[in-house]
Design an enzyme around this catalytic site. Sequence first.
Site, PDB file in Angstrom:
ATOM      1  N   ASP A 134      56.922  33.739  87.176  1.00 47.55           N
ATOM      2  CA  ASP A 134      55.716  33.808  86.338  1.00 47.55           C
ATOM      3  C   ASP A 134      55.077  35.207  86.404  1.00 47.55           C
ATOM      4  O   ASP A 134      54.248  35.539  85.563  1.00 47.55           O
ATOM      5  CB  ASP A 134      54.662  32.810  86.853  1.00 47.55           C
ATOM      6  CG  ASP A 134      54.617  31.518  86.054  1.00 47.55           C
ATOM      7  OD1 ASP A 134      54.884  31.565  84.842  1.00 47.55           O
ATOM      8  OD2 ASP A 134      54.289  30.477  86.648  1.00 47.55           O
TER       9      ASP A 134
ATOM     10  N   LYS B 174      60.835  23.697  78.878  1.00 46.28           N
ATOM     11  CA  LYS B 174      61.417  24.718  79.762  1.00 46.28           C
ATOM     12  C   LYS B 174      62.753  24.235  80.323  1.00 46.28           C
ATOM     13  O   LYS B 174      63.739  24.970  80.300  1.00 46.28           O
ATOM     14  CB  LYS B 174      60.470  25.004  80.945  1.00 46.28           C
ATOM     15  CG  LYS B 174      59.306  25.893  80.608  1.00 46.28           C
ATOM     16  CD  LYS B 174      58.294  25.914  81.736  1.00 46.28           C
ATOM     17  CE  LYS B 174      56.997  26.567  81.290  1.00 46.28           C
ATOM     18  NZ  LYS B 174      55.852  26.264  82.153  1.00 46.28           N
TER      19      LYS B 174
ATOM     20  N   GLN C 235      53.521  24.816  87.590  1.00 46.37           N
ATOM     21  CA  GLN C 235      52.811  24.697  86.318  1.00 46.37           C
ATOM     22  C   GLN C 235      51.296  24.668  86.556  1.00 46.37           C
ATOM     23  O   GLN C 235      50.798  23.932  87.409  1.00 46.37           O
ATOM     24  CB  GLN C 235      53.274  23.415  85.598  1.00 46.37           C
ATOM     25  CG  GLN C 235      52.680  23.196  84.220  1.00 46.37           C
ATOM     26  CD  GLN C 235      53.152  24.219  83.188  1.00 46.37           C
ATOM     27  OE1 GLN C 235      54.256  24.742  83.267  1.00 46.37           O
ATOM     28  NE2 GLN C 235      52.300  24.499  82.224  1.00 46.37           N
TER      29      GLN C 235
HETATM   30  N1  GUN Z   1      50.288  27.009  82.101  1.00 47.42           N
HETATM   31  C1  GUN Z   1      50.107  27.593  80.890  1.00 47.42           C
HETATM   32  N2  GUN Z   1      50.854  28.715  80.780  1.00 47.42           N
HETATM   33  C2  GUN Z   1      51.518  28.845  81.945  1.00 47.42           C
HETATM   34  C3  GUN Z   1      52.452  29.803  82.423  1.00 47.42           C
HETATM   35  O1  GUN Z   1      52.823  30.774  81.765  1.00 47.42           O
HETATM   36  N3  GUN Z   1      52.915  29.586  83.691  1.00 47.42           N
HETATM   37  C4  GUN Z   1      52.504  28.525  84.445  1.00 47.42           C
HETATM   38  N4  GUN Z   1      53.001  28.417  85.676  1.00 47.42           N
HETATM   39  N5  GUN Z   1      51.635  27.621  84.028  1.00 47.42           N
HETATM   40  C5  GUN Z   1      51.149  27.785  82.782  1.00 47.42           C
END
Ligand code: GUN
Length: 308
Positions: A135, A68, A112
Amino acid sequence: MPGIRPGMTTERLGMTATIIDGKTIAAQLRGRIAGEVARLTSAHNVTPSIAVVLVGADPASEVYVRTKSKAVAEAGMRAVDRKLPATTSEAELLALVAELNKDPSVHGILVQLPLPPQIDSHRIISAIDPAKDVDGFHPLNVGRLASGLPALVPCTPLGCVMLAKTVRPSLAGLEAVVIGRSNIVGKPVAQLLLAENATVTLTHSKTRDLPGVCRRADILVAAIGRPEMVRGDWIKPGAVVIDVGINRVAGEGGKARIVGDVAFTEALAVAGAITPVPGGVGPMTIACLLLNTVRAACALNHLPPPAV
Ligand code: GUN
């Protein structure tokens, strides 16, 4: 399978499906976002910025966070990485979220998941400023999406719908079947498909005759997390298949390989179009996270939404 490449039509091989090239489509979207970021920076002195918070050292999460941050930098945006130890308390994480909420230079906040067991993830998500919730997990954004109001929407579901629309620009009236009812993918992708005027069925582990329900689908979204569970004979001829699964399985010679939730080779012979794993939905998730961050930066600065 040797000889099969993204974007290739497989008729020549006695098969029918077009492979939806998520990697290229995501790269094109990231290019358009980078253009918008440059424009926002030069015309408005606003450089979209996202804070990515990682608690603990889960190896898969560390890989996601690194990927990311790299994509954020490549788009000309600013990434603020905050790493906290696995022993962090809920109060400490809430304090960090409050600090990021207040910081006007931060436009997006991503914590996360999963979080360590001592932290209630619902509490943390609910503490994020909904305007910075890139998100799309905050209950306010979930409710706005369900009510048909403008919202920040979850990245993977948004990517799924964008990919489906590359081969079926209008989803109106189509039968869409979603397998899996998670808050991260299944439920929001069902809402987005409904907003596109598809007729949506959301299935799960208690659904009766799942193969029969799937065979009705013009658009089939598999988000179960079970390697190759969806077989070729679950798929309606010509259907668009969007495979959200990323499953690590033992391959030949004990080498790990990544497979989706759909038995890809079987599906190729039946589907009209299908996303590969890897190289399908995965790259779109990150591109959509960038898009959400630019949208949040515009809204927080009272600027019109980005034209991407
Ligand atoms: N863990 C797995 N997929 C995601 C996501 O799309 N966002 C977040 N914050 N954590 C994740």
